[in-house]
Design an enzyme around this catalytic site. Structure first.
Site, mmCIF file in Angstrom:
data_model
loop_
_atom_site.group_PDB
_atom_site.id
_atom_site.type_symbol
_atom_site.label_atom_id
_atom_site.label_comp_id
_atom_site.label_asym_id
_atom_site.label_seq_id
_atom_site.Cartn_x
_atom_site.Cartn_y
_atom_site.Cartn_z
ATOM 1 N N ASN A 179 -6.088 -4.219 -5.639
ATOM 2 C CA ASN A 179 -5.998 -5.643 -5.345
ATOM 3 C C ASN A 179 -5.565 -6.366 -6.610
ATOM 4 O O ASN A 179 -6.271 -6.345 -7.628
ATOM 5 C CB ASN A 179 -7.349 -6.180 -4.873
ATOM 6 C CG ASN A 179 -7.681 -5.695 -3.470
ATOM 7 O OD1 ASN A 179 -6.882 -5.850 -2.548
ATOM 8 N ND2 ASN A 179 -8.835 -5.087 -3.309
ATOM 9 N N GLU A 234 -3.084 6.817 7.256
ATOM 10 C CA GLU A 234 -3.572 7.865 6.368
ATOM 11 C C GLU A 234 -4.834 8.485 6.944
ATOM 12 O O GLU A 234 -5.450 7.928 7.861
ATOM 13 C CB GLU A 234 -3.827 7.321 4.965
ATOM 14 C CG GLU A 234 -4.870 6.232 4.899
ATOM 15 C CD GLU A 234 -4.922 5.573 3.519
ATOM 16 O OE1 GLU A 234 -3.956 5.711 2.752
ATOM 17 O OE2 GLU A 234 -5.930 4.908 3.239
ATOM 18 N N ASN A 252 -14.801 -3.057 8.220
ATOM 19 C CA ASN A 252 -14.047 -2.835 6.980
ATOM 20 C C ASN A 252 -14.114 -4.013 6.015
ATOM 21 O O ASN A 252 -13.319 -4.093 5.072
ATOM 22 C CB ASN A 252 -12.575 -2.509 7.278
ATOM 23 C CG ASN A 252 -12.430 -1.254 8.106
ATOM 24 O OD1 ASN A 252 -12.971 -0.214 7.758
ATOM 25 N ND2 ASN A 252 -11.730 -1.359 9.223
ATOM 26 N N GLU A 284 -6.590 1.512 -2.749
ATOM 27 C CA GLU A 284 -5.602 0.456 -2.950
ATOM 28 C C GLU A 284 -5.938 -0.279 -4.236
ATOM 29 O O GLU A 284 -7.028 -0.116 -4.798
ATOM 30 C CB GLU A 284 -5.602 -0.541 -1.778
ATOM 31 C CG GLU A 284 -6.906 -1.304 -1.612
ATOM 32 C CD GLU A 284 -6.895 -2.224 -0.405
ATOM 33 O OE1 GLU A 284 -5.913 -2.217 0.342
ATOM 34 O OE2 GLU A 284 -7.884 -2.953 -0.227
ATOM 35 N N LYS A 299 0.811 -1.217 0.000
ATOM 36 C CA LYS A 299 0.000 0.000 0.000
ATOM 37 C C LYS A 299 0.850 1.276 0.000
ATOM 38 O O LYS A 299 0.420 2.312 -0.504
ATOM 39 C CB LYS A 299 -0.956 -0.013 1.203
ATOM 40 C CG LYS A 299 -2.062 -1.050 1.080
ATOM 41 C CD LYS A 299 -2.999 -0.987 2.260
ATOM 42 C CE LYS A 299 -4.193 -1.911 2.078
ATOM 43 N NZ LYS A 299 -3.823 -3.314 1.968
#
Length: 671
Positions: free
Chosen positions: A267, A177, A212, A265, A93
């Site tokens: 994947n 972040e 999440n 992000e 990341k």
């Protein structure tokens, strides 16, 4: 495609569905992932032994592990996914965020580096400004992620996230972040080949989440307009080309209320929710991945990618949704029936009746996907599919899924990643019955009671005692539901029942097949699919002599599960309701029955879920404060902090690090 397959599995997965479907299957080790599905040496040995030419890594485990891809390449085995450079660049990341910036992709403000320790985490969080998101650099699937609103939560989040990251990915590096409050989670599916071609296959809306982790996904999104969709798609493709990406991949974005979007992000694997994209585009993503890995160019241009209809996916988990929107449940699936008879339904599952849901792996049972020409049609089919999905033996989240898809906010498309805590601020409590629905449930339950009473009087269609055949046609009952006790009068008219509840008369009709787990009931013209929750109780096990040989026969009693006090359970509108159905006489006598005193739980700590004890923070004689951490339980790769319900002295500790505990097992006692 005519390609032979080899399934790898741990010893506890020896009878798994994928093992049975493959041409060959090889065990790679015991249940713990580090000794089986993450054991590269064992997996490489299987590849050599079976002479496999390619490996598809699936959704998790080694699917984004650059070392695994490198080892495959060194032995001339094709990795069905991107090359090691892209995996490293996008799987990390920290590096992926820097690359995204360079590719002119919108990014979230944060610290572009590895956080060394908890003190540095606090310093960085203060500089960025709370709230912040602490997450594993090599993570995904919601593992190793924590939101922190102050210094204390940052320290705790650093500890838990690093431990989860190490456990799930073998990499405990973390980044921090800015946490964008109340966003939507929208991702773009990309597909690229080894010839420089790349496509974006539209978006998936994945905002309904808990801890999440995604719960409900759909394609397309109700929120995006064509211009925003194109901008997100073009940025996703630009990022893929920047790292020379080849294969299927997903670029995830957070989108705020003004349609500003930020790279989250990428994947570098197939996503769990890929079926909704397949439904609206007509592409088979796994087939495309295999073709790309073989070296073929893409067969489609960007102008060929359509949005045809609407698709919705619900992740069906073996979880108790009444505990933090879903704490894991384990057990054997004693009964399992997928709703494949419902039109336009797809079920991707890795289990079957008799399968075990264990503490070792993710508790997902299946992905339930419905498709329609528009969103309303897809949601209506999902509602029907959830009502017709039979799962017994473990707790499941169907009640939560059904409530989400019929909620007015969801139907209107007014959603964000905070949907669940906003709609259910006190936790999920199941469906709240309207007065009409309550009367429908009471009438249905009373009709089922009478239907079973009548069935029990007959044997092979003949009255058991013909000379004493009953001509009874009316019954007076008392039904206890929630905090209310309701007098109900039932009369029989052919195969229908006329039921009086609250001074209103309802007509209830059905085939009354009480041996079926599903029952279609019509109440004053309204059709409902209910589940009877049959006990399937083992009545007896006897030795029978058949043709000169002894054979054991299992005799099951399929009936409505009702205990001696008349309590029964019915799944109605997705939620299981407990009712007590008694005759009028029995109800009058029941007031003389003593009630069991409730257990005082303030002085004891029980495990809310099955799992493994990671750490115990107290010992007998210690003083603890209310809210203080007592121990940590890991279940399905997620760590959960168990806290004291009151201030007091520790009387006894009944567990230690490494112990396996079950749901409701006693962990710690206070004086």
């Amino acid at each position: 495609m005519g390609i032979k397959t080899v399934a790898i599995h741990s010893d506890v997965d020896a009878n798994a569905v994928h093992v049975k479907m493959a041409d060959e299957a090889v065990c790679v080790g015991p249940a713990p992932t580090s000794k089986s599905y993450l054991n590269m040496d064992a997996i490489m040995e299987v590849i050599r032994k079976t002479r496999a030419q390619a490996v598809h890594p699936g959704y998790g485990f080694l699917s984004e592990n650059k070392e695994f891809a490198r080892r495959l390449a060194s032995e001339g085995v094709t990795f069905i996914g991107p090359d090691t450079h892209a995996i490293q660049a996008m799987g990390d990341k920290i590096e992926s965020k820097l690359l995204a910036k360079n590719a002119k992709v919108n990014t979230i403000p944060g610290f572009d580096g590895v956080v060394k320790d908890a003190d540095e985490a606090v310093r960085i969080a203060r500089e960025i400004g709370y709230p912040v998101m602490i997450k594993a650099s090599a993570g995904g699937g919601g593992k190793g992620m924590r939101i922190a609103w102050d210094d204390e939560e940052t320290r705790e989040g650093f500890r838990f996230s690093s431990q989860e990251a190490a456990s799930s990915f073998g990499d405990d590096r973390l980044l921090i972040e800015k946490f964008i409050d109340n966003p939507r989670h929208i991702e773009i599916q990309v597909l690229a080949d080894k010839h420089g071609n790349a496509l974006w296959l539209n978006e998936r809306e994945c905002s309904i989440q808990r801890r999440n982790q995604k719960v409900v996904e759909e394609a397309p999104s109700t929120f995006l307009d064509p211009e925003t969709r194109r901008a997100m798609g073009e940025q996703a493709v630009a990022l893929a080309k920047a790292v020379k990406y080849s294969s299927a991949g997903t670029v995830e974005f957070l989108v705020d209320s003004s349609k500003n979007f930020y790279f989250l992000e990428m994947n570098t694997r197939l996503q769990v929710e890929h079926p909704v994209t397949e439904c609206i585009t007509g592409l088979d993503l796994v087939q495309e991945m295999i073709r790309v890995a073989k070296g073929y160019p893409l067969r489609h241009k960007q102008a060929d990618i359509p949005i045809n209809g609407w698709a919705v996916e619900c992740r069906v988990y073996a979880e108790d949704p009444y505990k933090s929107f879903g704490l894991p449940s384990i057990g054997k699936l004693s009964q399992y029936q997928e709703p494949l008879h419902v039109p336009s339904v797809r079920v991707d599952s890795g289990i079957q009746q008799g399968s075990d849901i264990s503490i070792y792996y993710d508790p997902m049972i299946s992905k339930l996907i419905t498709y329609g020409s528009n969103r309303a049609e897809a949601l209506k089919r999902m509602e029907e599919a959830l009502d017709n999905y039979v799962i017994r033996g473990v707790a499941h989240n169907i009640s939560l899924l059904r409530e989400v898809i019929v909620h007015p906010r969801f139907v209107q498309g007014d959603i964000s990643t905070k949907f669940l805590p906003e709609v259910y601020p006190d936790g999920f409590k199941g469906h709240k019955l309207t007065d009409l629905e309550r009367r429908q449930l009471l009438a249905t339950a009373a009709s089922l009671y009478v239907a079973e009473q009548l069935r029990s009087q007959r044997f092979l269609g003949t009255p058991r005692i013909p000379i004493a055949e009953s001509k009874r046609s009316s019954w007076e009952l008392s039904v206890h539901l929630g905090d209310g006790i309701y007098p109900v009068a039932v009369s029989k008219h052919g195969s229908s029942f006329s039921v009086e509840v609250d001074g209103m008369r309802l007509n209830v009709t059905s085939e009354w097949n009480l041996a079926s787990p599903l029952l279609s009931v019509t109440i004053d013209g309204t059709q409902r699919t209910i589940q009877l929750l049959p006990s399937s109780s083992l009545e007896s096990l006897r030795d029978q002599k058949i043709c000169g040989k002894y054979s054991k026969i299992l005799l099951f009693n399929y009936r409505i599960s009702r205990n001696a006090s008349g309590e029964t359970s019915i799944q109605f509108l997705g939620t299981v309701y407990k009712l007590q159905i008694l005759t009028k006489v029995a109800a009058e006598l029941s007031k003389y029955m003593p009630e069991k005193a409730a257990e005082d739980t303030s002085s004891i700590l029980r495990s809310p879920m099955p799992g493994t004890v990671v750490a115990v923070s107290v010992k007998p004689g210690d003083m603890v404060s209310e809210g203080q951490e007592i121990c940590v339980i890991e279940a399905m790769k997620m760590q959960n902090s168990m806290i004291a319900a009151k201030t007091g002295k520790v009387k006894a500790v009944h567990c230690k690090a490494g112990d396996t505990v079950g749901e409701e097992d006693l962990l710690v006692e206070l004086e």
